[in-house]
Write a protein that holds these residues in place. Structure first.
Motif, mmCIF file in Angstrom:
data_model
loop_
_atom_site.group_PDB
_atom_site.id
_atom_site.type_symbol
_atom_site.label_atom_id
_atom_site.label_comp_id
_atom_site.label_asym_id
_atom_site.label_seq_id
_atom_site.Cartn_x
_atom_site.Cartn_y
_atom_site.Cartn_z
ATOM 1 N N GLU A 68 0.819 -1.211 0.000
ATOM 2 C CA GLU A 68 0.000 0.000 0.000
ATOM 3 C C GLU A 68 0.851 1.258 0.000
ATOM 4 O O GLU A 68 0.960 1.935 1.009
ATOM 5 C CB GLU A 68 -0.920 -0.001 1.232
ATOM 6 C CG GLU A 68 -2.070 -1.005 1.139
ATOM 7 C CD GLU A 68 -3.020 -0.715 -0.016
ATOM 8 O OE1 GLU A 68 -3.387 0.471 -0.197
ATOM 9 O OE2 GLU A 68 -3.374 -1.658 -0.737
ATOM 10 N N ILE A 69 1.477 1.545 -1.134
ATOM 11 C CA ILE A 69 2.172 2.830 -1.183
ATOM 12 C C ILE A 69 1.148 3.890 -1.541
ATOM 13 O O ILE A 69 0.361 3.731 -2.468
ATOM 14 C CB ILE A 69 3.318 2.831 -2.210
ATOM 15 C CG1 ILE A 69 4.508 2.069 -1.645
ATOM 16 C CG2 ILE A 69 3.727 4.241 -2.536
ATOM 17 C CD1 ILE A 69 5.795 2.352 -2.358
ATOM 18 N N ASP A 70 1.166 4.925 -0.777
ATOM 19 C CA ASP A 70 0.275 6.042 -1.021
ATOM 20 C C ASP A 70 0.472 6.551 -2.453
ATOM 21 O O ASP A 70 1.564 6.957 -2.821
ATOM 22 C CB ASP A 70 0.626 7.122 0.020
ATOM 23 C CG ASP A 70 -0.282 8.326 -0.100
ATOM 24 O OD1 ASP A 70 -1.008 8.428 -1.107
ATOM 25 O OD2 ASP A 70 -0.254 9.155 0.813
ATOM 26 N N LEU A 73 2.264 9.822 -2.742
ATOM 27 C CA LEU A 73 3.718 9.767 -2.545
ATOM 28 C C LEU A 73 4.407 9.251 -3.796
ATOM 29 O O LEU A 73 5.466 9.733 -4.195
ATOM 30 C CB LEU A 73 4.068 8.840 -1.367
ATOM 31 C CG LEU A 73 3.796 9.365 0.031
ATOM 32 C CD1 LEU A 73 4.131 8.299 1.077
ATOM 33 C CD2 LEU A 73 4.604 10.633 0.311
ATOM 34 N N ALA A 107 9.525 6.757 -2.846
ATOM 35 C CA ALA A 107 8.185 6.732 -2.259
ATOM 36 C C ALA A 107 8.191 5.906 -0.973
ATOM 37 O O ALA A 107 7.599 6.295 0.040
ATOM 38 C CB ALA A 107 7.184 6.163 -3.246
ATOM 39 N N ASN A 108 8.895 4.770 -1.006
ATOM 40 C CA ASN A 108 8.997 3.924 0.187
ATOM 41 C C ASN A 108 9.638 4.673 1.342
ATOM 42 O O ASN A 108 9.247 4.519 2.495
ATOM 43 C CB ASN A 108 9.846 2.678 -0.119
ATOM 44 C CG ASN A 108 8.987 1.546 -0.624
ATOM 45 O OD1 ASN A 108 7.885 1.343 -0.138
ATOM 46 N ND2 ASN A 108 9.482 0.808 -1.608
ATOM 47 N N ALA A 111 7.375 7.182 2.900
ATOM 48 C CA ALA A 111 6.223 6.628 3.625
ATOM 49 C C ALA A 111 6.517 6.492 5.120
ATOM 50 O O ALA A 111 7.642 6.281 5.509
ATOM 51 C CB ALA A 111 5.851 5.281 3.042
#
Lengths: 111, 291
Positions: A68-70, A73, A107-108, A111
């Motif tokens: 579930e990466i936003d 983001l 992105a990770n 988060a």
């Protein structure tokens, strides 16, 4: 053969692990620990044989994407990478792959 | 404002190479290594005289970067296990990091500069491993030194460098191209000239000189290609900063020559990330124990 990303500590080698030049890094029978994984990575070992291979046979590395990466983001990271790579051809296979990896990585980390 | 100063690569390095010289011990070390009657003990003794350097070399030798399973406790062991030339290359990388001090912060943040260099060194060494190269430390050291020409320029022509930095930030241009447009040469050439003056072997000096332009070197094309791509990786991962704000353009011919599969890139990135922290702490001489 098990890809190093699918190894877990406690597995036992069923065959000697050698680096690309043939130097032995770890003998058959050794029990694996986290430290060994980083050593395998350092020496470019991508897969090893372990006893009782009831594990993922597929040498395909799992994508390090958390489920579930936003999306926001991810979009931000992508925009940043497009800016960073402005002097490169985004369709070139190496650049394309590098941009993909770095977008996910960024992105990770955000988060 | 367009004053055409009389600047050349040689002019950049002539006095900088003596003011900022490699420590005496490095030339003693090289002499001892080149002397046919030196024993491993003689060579180890020279390194061991510098306690700070000794500690950092041992820490590096015990980090996963090397992947030796036995613990290396003494320089004699390091020289025996890793090899004389490899230890010399590591000593060189560490020595250069101490040479340039006192450059104004508005030009360069030294910590950021070396972080970019270390990431490039790691990527370069890992790429070389994947290409089955031998003597991996020369790749590491070439990465550590690849932008050292910028430091020479910051010392020698700080005003022009500041102007170039600001211009690139304002217009979004590549710094190494702007250097070439304004001066007729770039930091890669300056770095190579400095290393030659310091009598660093061409197998390291030449790739440093060609890492933005592969057409300039023909003696060490493989080393140059690996260094070129390693620099690109360090920029893409946004680790540290040496002045350039964009990922430099990939030389497609260099990529072809490397014969690396794109599928290797995720592994490479993971490897750089996983070894980076420990390498930084070894090179910066942090206090935590080498594990």
């Amino acid at each position: 053969m098990v890809h190093i990303d699918n190894l877990t500590p406690g597995m036992v080698l069923s065959r000697n692990v050698c680096d690309r030049s043939g130097r032995m890094l770890l003998p058959a029978g050794a029990e694996l620990t986290e430290k060994h994984f980083s050593i395998f990575r350092m020496w470019g070992v991508l897969e090893v044989e372990v006893a009782g291979e009831a594990v993922v046979e597929d040498a395909e590395a799992p994508a390090p994407l958390s489920p579930e990466i936003d999306p926001e983001l991810l979009a931000e990271a992508r925009a940043e990478m497009e800016r960073l790579f402005i002097y490169n051809d985004p369709e070139h296979p190496a650049i394309k792959e590098l941009m993909r990896i770095c977008t996910e990585r960024r992105a990770n980390r955000a988060a | 404002m367009l004053r055409k100063p009389q600047l050349s690569v040689e002019h950049m390095v002539e006095d900088v190479s003596t003011i900022h010289s490699l420590p005496l011990f490095y030339s003693q070390l090289s002499e001892a290594i080149d002397h046919p009657r030196s024993s491993i003990g003689d060579i180890a003794k020279i390194i061991a005289e510098d306690q700070g350097l000794t500690a950092r070399i041992l820490k590096l030798a015990n980090s996963p970067l090397f992947g030796y399973f036995s613990k290396i406790d003494t320089i004699t062991q390091a020289v025996t296990i890793i090899g004389v030339l490899q230890v010399r290359d590591l000593a060189l990388a560490l020595s250069v990091m101490d040479v340039f001090k006192g450059i104004p912060e508005d030009l360069v943040n030294m910590e950021q500069f070396w972080k970019h260099s270390i990431a490039t060194g790691l990527a370069s060494r890992l790429l070389a491993t994947s290409q089955r190269e031998s003597n991996l430390e020369r790749f590491f050291v070439a990465g550590i030194l690849h932008d050292v020409g910028r430091l020479v320029m910051y010392v020698k022509i700080p005003e022009i460098c500041l102007e170039l930095l600001e211009q690139c930030r304002a217009t979004g241009s590549l710094l190494h191209r702007a250097e070439r447009e304004k001066l007729g040469f770039d930091h890669a050439e300056v770095g190579s000239a400095l290393l030659k003056r310091w009598k660093i072997p061409p197998r390291v000096a030449e790739p440093v000189g060609t890492h933005h332009d592969s057409s300039k070197g023909d003696q060490y094309p493989r080393e140059g290609a690996i260094l070129h791509f390693a620099d690109l990786i360090a920029h893409a991962l946004q680790i540290g900063n040496s002045g350039e704000v964009f990922v430099p353009e990939l030389d497609h011919g260099v990529w072809e020559r490397l014969q690396i599969s794109s599928f290797y890139l995720p592994t490479l990135v993971r490897q750089v990330d996983s070894t980076y922290e420990q390498t930084v702490s070894a090179l910066f001489g942090g206090e935590d124990a080498a594990r």
